[in-house]
Design an enzyme around this catalytic site. Structure first.
Site, PDB file in Angstrom:
ATOM      1  N   HIS A  52       0.811  -1.226   0.000  1.00 44.18           N
ATOM      2  CA  HIS A  52       0.000   0.000   0.000  1.00 44.18           C
ATOM      3  C   HIS A  52       0.839   1.268   0.000  1.00 44.18           C
ATOM      4  O   HIS A  52       0.322   2.348  -0.275  1.00 44.18           O
ATOM      5  CB  HIS A  52      -0.909   0.023   1.240  1.00 44.18           C
ATOM      6  CG  HIS A  52      -1.848  -1.116   1.291  1.00 44.18           C
ATOM      7  ND1 HIS A  52      -1.845  -2.027   2.313  1.00 44.18           N
ATOM      8  CD2 HIS A  52      -2.809  -1.511   0.431  1.00 44.18           C
ATOM      9  CE1 HIS A  52      -2.775  -2.926   2.090  1.00 44.18           C
ATOM     10  NE2 HIS A  52      -3.367  -2.647   0.960  1.00 44.18           N
ATOM     11  N   HIS A  53       2.101   1.176   0.365  1.00 40.93           N
ATOM     12  CA  HIS A  53       3.017   2.316   0.377  1.00 40.93           C
ATOM     13  C   HIS A  53       2.473   3.486   1.194  1.00 40.93           C
ATOM     14  O   HIS A  53       2.567   4.649   0.787  1.00 40.93           O
ATOM     15  CB  HIS A  53       3.363   2.760  -1.048  1.00 40.93           C
ATOM     16  CG  HIS A  53       3.669   1.630  -1.969  1.00 40.93           C
ATOM     17  ND1 HIS A  53       4.780   0.822  -1.811  1.00 40.93           N
ATOM     18  CD2 HIS A  53       2.988   1.126  -3.032  1.00 40.93           C
ATOM     19  CE1 HIS A  53       4.777  -0.106  -2.753  1.00 40.93           C
ATOM     20  NE2 HIS A  53       3.710   0.060  -3.506  1.00 40.93           N
ATOM     21  N   CYS A  54       1.907   3.162   2.338  1.00 44.29           N
ATOM     22  CA  CYS A  54       1.378   4.171   3.280  1.00 44.29           C
ATOM     23  C   CYS A  54       0.228   4.992   2.702  1.00 44.29           C
ATOM     24  O   CYS A  54       0.001   6.121   3.133  1.00 44.29           O
ATOM     25  CB  CYS A  54       2.483   5.087   3.783  1.00 44.29           C
ATOM     26  SG  CYS A  54       3.776   4.210   4.664  1.00 44.29           S
ATOM     27  N   CYS A  55      -0.470   4.458   1.716  1.00 46.61           N
ATOM     28  CA  CYS A  55      -1.612   5.213   1.180  1.00 46.61           C
ATOM     29  C   CYS A  55      -2.800   4.287   0.896  1.00 46.61           C
ATOM     30  O   CYS A  55      -3.444   4.382  -0.139  1.00 46.61           O
ATOM     31  CB  CYS A  55      -1.217   6.018  -0.049  1.00 46.61           C
ATOM     32  SG  CYS A  55      -0.632   5.056  -1.438  1.00 46.61           S
ATOM     33  N   GLN A  56      -3.069   3.385   1.843  1.00 44.35           N
ATOM     34  CA  GLN A  56      -4.166   2.434   1.681  1.00 44.35           C
ATOM     35  C   GLN A  56      -5.511   3.118   1.427  1.00 44.35           C
ATOM     36  O   GLN A  56      -6.254   2.675   0.550  1.00 44.35           O
ATOM     37  CB  GLN A  56      -4.253   1.497   2.870  1.00 44.35           C
ATOM     38  CG  GLN A  56      -5.285   0.402   2.696  1.00 44.35           C
ATOM     39  CD  GLN A  56      -5.266  -0.594   3.835  1.00 44.35           C
ATOM     40  OE1 GLN A  56      -4.570  -0.416   4.823  1.00 44.35           O
ATOM     41  NE2 GLN A  56      -6.027  -1.654   3.692  1.00 44.35           N
TER      42      GLN A  56
END
Length: 101
Positions: free
Chosen positions: A60-64
């Site tokens: 998610h790269h901190c942007c779920q």
């Protein structure tokens, strides 16, 4: 200029691989390339690339919340820098093709 060349080569190569969708196509973006292979989980793609010696991030790269908003469960993200070269891009593309298969 070097990183831009690598990003452009990787982007053009990914566009030629069936079922690959690039996420994020801003005209002046940094040398980071996020993508999905339709019908394939991002973690599986990341693992296959890892087995081929290609280091990427998957998830998610901190942007779920943003990914959920756009219906994306996660992406694979490759980053390019001064220590990479066009051979690295070719190796990356070869590994993505194997993951797609």
């Amino acid at each position: 200029a070097h990183k831009k060349e690598l990003l452009e080569a990787a982007t053009e190569g990914l566009k030629k691989i069936p079922q690959v969708r690039i996420i994020g196509t801003a005209p002046h973006k940094g040398p980071v390339l996020s993508f999905v292979i339709e019908g394939t989980h991002h973690s599986d793609v990341g693992q296959i690339l890892d087995q081929q010696g290609i280091a990427v991030r998957a998830g998610h790269h901190c942007c779920q919340p943003l990914m959920a908003r756009f219906g994306i469960t996660g992406t694979v993200r490759a980053s390019f820098s001064v220590y990479n070269n066009l051979q690295d891009v070719e190796s990356f593309l070869k590994a993505v093709k194997k993951a797609q298969e």
